[in-house]
Design a protein around this motif. Structure first.
Motif, PDB file in Angstrom:
ATOM      1  N   UNK A 195       0.808  -1.210   0.000  1.00 11.37           N
ATOM      2  CA  UNK A 195       0.000   0.000   0.000  1.00 11.37           C
ATOM      3  C   UNK A 195       0.846   1.267   0.000  1.00 11.37           C
ATOM      4  N   UNK A 196       2.162   1.119  -0.133  1.00 13.58           N
ATOM      5  CA  UNK A 196       3.032   2.271  -0.258  1.00 13.58           C
ATOM      6  C   UNK A 196       3.270   2.991   1.051  1.00 13.58           C
ATOM      7  N   UNK A 197       3.826   4.169   0.960  1.00 12.50           N
ATOM      8  CA  UNK A 197       4.167   4.968   2.116  1.00 12.50           C
ATOM      9  C   UNK A 197       5.222   5.983   1.749  1.00 12.50           C
ATOM     10  N   UNK A 198       5.755   6.683   2.744  1.00 11.45           N
ATOM     11  CA  UNK A 198       6.740   7.722   2.465  1.00 11.45           C
ATOM     12  C   UNK A 198       6.160   8.853   1.645  1.00 11.45           C
ATOM     13  N   UNK A 199       4.908   9.225   1.931  1.00 10.03           N
ATOM     14  CA  UNK A 199       4.247  10.327   1.214  1.00 10.03           C
ATOM     15  C   UNK A 199       4.467  11.600   2.016  1.00 10.03           C
ATOM     16  N   UNK A 200       5.132  12.547   1.435  1.00 11.00           N
ATOM     17  CA  UNK A 200       5.555  13.755   2.140  1.00 11.00           C
ATOM     18  C   UNK A 200       5.138  15.030   1.406  1.00 11.00           C
ATOM     19  N   UNK A 201       5.100  16.121   2.137  1.00  9.01           N
ATOM     20  CA  UNK A 201       5.263  17.461   1.587  1.00  9.01           C
ATOM     21  C   UNK A 201       6.769  17.720   1.581  1.00  9.01           C
ATOM     22  N   UNK A 202       7.315  18.167   0.459  1.00  4.65           N
ATOM     23  CA  UNK A 202       8.755  18.417   0.420  1.00  4.65           C
ATOM     24  C   UNK A 202       9.083  19.519  -0.571  1.00  4.65           C
ATOM     25  N   UNK A 203      10.359  19.859  -0.659  1.00  2.51           N
ATOM     26  CA  UNK A 203      10.823  20.947  -1.517  1.00  2.51           C
ATOM     27  C   UNK A 203      10.697  20.546  -2.982  1.00  2.51           C
ATOM     28  N   UNK A 204      10.177  21.445  -3.788  1.00  2.00           N
ATOM     29  CA  UNK A 204       9.997  21.166  -5.202  1.00  2.00           C
ATOM     30  C   UNK A 204      11.312  21.067  -5.957  1.00  2.00           C
ATOM     31  N   UNK A 205      11.323  20.245  -7.017  1.00  2.67           N
ATOM     32  CA  UNK A 205      12.519  20.073  -7.852  1.00  2.67           C
ATOM     33  C   UNK A 205      12.239  20.380  -9.314  1.00  2.67           C
ATOM     34  N   UNK A 206      11.073  20.972  -9.593  1.00  2.00           N
ATOM     35  CA  UNK A 206      10.787  21.393 -10.954  1.00  2.00           C
ATOM     36  C   UNK A 206      10.121  20.352 -11.816  1.00  2.00           C
ATOM     37  N   UNK A 207       9.559  19.307 -11.208  1.00  4.98           N
ATOM     38  CA  UNK A 207       8.885  18.270 -11.973  1.00  4.98           C
ATOM     39  C   UNK A 207       7.948  17.469 -11.088  1.00  4.98           C
ATOM     40  N   UNK A 208       7.236  16.503 -11.695  1.00  4.96           N
ATOM     41  CA  UNK A 208       6.303  15.665 -10.930  1.00  4.96           C
ATOM     42  C   UNK A 208       7.022  14.804  -9.900  1.00  4.96           C
ATOM     43  N   UNK A 209       6.260  14.338  -8.938  1.00  5.43           N
ATOM     44  CA  UNK A 209       6.792  13.465  -7.897  1.00  5.43           C
ATOM     45  C   UNK A 209       6.338  12.025  -8.134  1.00  5.43           C
ATOM     46  N   UNK A 210       6.812  11.132  -7.260  1.00 10.46           N
ATOM     47  CA  UNK A 210       6.335   9.747  -7.295  1.00 10.46           C
ATOM     48  C   UNK A 210       5.016   9.584  -6.544  1.00 10.46           C
ATOM     49  N   UNK A 211       4.653  10.554  -5.729  1.00 11.28           N
ATOM     50  CA  UNK A 211       3.419  10.454  -4.953  1.00 11.28           C
ATOM     51  C   UNK A 211       3.258  11.553  -3.941  1.00 11.28           C
ATOM     52  N   UNK A 212       4.347  12.264  -3.664  1.00 10.49           N
ATOM     53  CA  UNK A 212       4.326  13.344  -2.686  1.00 10.49           C
ATOM     54  C   UNK A 212       3.760  14.625  -3.297  1.00 10.49           C
TER      55      UNK A 212
END
Length: 244
Positions: free
Chosen positions: A194-211
């Motif tokens: 069911x996944x995990x490690x879903x965060x608010x974090x600093x942007x890097x200029x592209x899509x995330x894996x789930x955060x």
């Protein structure tokens, strides 16, 4: 659906953000000093309840815990879009006060009501926010802050952008995790699929894996503002979902 006492969910899905890991480099965990919880009279609570958060329909508004006084609302452009807008709302005596709208990114393929590991979608729903951390020293977080070399984020993103620095500051979203632990904790009460490690974090200029990601300055503002005694949550999804 969320299993723990501090987490509330409406529709949830898992995402494992690659790069999140339990690094063994020097770590320190700081818990801010206790602050008294704000109180409100029944009249104030009734007045607050009469003025909802813009963009949230009756379902999501009803899901807000009564004691919640801070809500980070992440509004995606569409079900399959990786672009979103992030706004911090805070309860005041007249009602919810909205902060500025910040541009952000979510998962590459948009949103999911029931994610399986690797589908590159962010989880729909409402979740508590209880722990923070990052590669950099604590900037003055009100949430417990865990500094660790495990927040190192090498490699590149989906658009070839460098990921270095995107975990300088993070706030754990309480999806499939143990609240009250470091964001790097790998406990997955719903199981690893069911996944995990879903965060608010600093942007890097592209899509995330789930955060969900926003600019570093906005992450610092969230860390300075989100107060565990005000029971902060994140409400996240595409606009039509949030408005239902």
């Amino acid at each position: 659906m969320i299993h723990r006492r501090t987490a509330v969910a409406v529709l949830v899905s898992p995402l494992l953000l690659t790069g999140c890991g339990g690094g063994a480099e020097a770590t320190e965990r700081r818990t801010p000093p206790t602050r008294p919880a704000p109180t409100a009279t029944p009249a104030i609570q009734a007045e607050q309840a009469s003025r909802g958060i813009p963009g949230l329909g009756p379902v999501m508004s009803a899901a807000l815990p009564e004691r919640c006084e801070q809500a980070v609302v992440v509004t995606g452009r569409g079900k399959d879009s990786p672009l979103c807008t992030v706004v911090l709302h805070q309860r005041t005596v007249p009602g919810w006060q909205s902060g500025p709208a910040w541009p952000g990114s979510n998962a590459l393929r948009g949103w999911s009501a029931h994610h399986v590991l690797g589908d590159l979608r962010s989880p729909l729903g409402l979740y508590t926010l209880s722990d923070a951390g990052g590669l950099l020293p604590d900037p003055g977080s009100r949430l417990p802050y865990h500094r660790s070399g495990g927040f190192h984020s090498p490699g590149t993103g989906f658009e070839g952008e460098p990921l270095e620095g995107c975990f300088d500051y993070v706030i754990a979203i309480d999806y499939n995790r143990e609240p009250g632990t470091s964001p790097l904790d790998w406990t997955r009460p719903l199981g690893p699929k069911r996944g995990g490690g879903v965060w608010l974090h600093v942007g890097h200029g592209g899509p995330t894996h789930g955060c969900v990601s926003v600019a570093k300055a906005h992450m610092r503002e969230l860390l300075h503002t989100l107060d565990p005694h005000r029971h902060p949550v994140v409400v996240m999804g595409y606009a039509d979902f949030l408005a239902a």
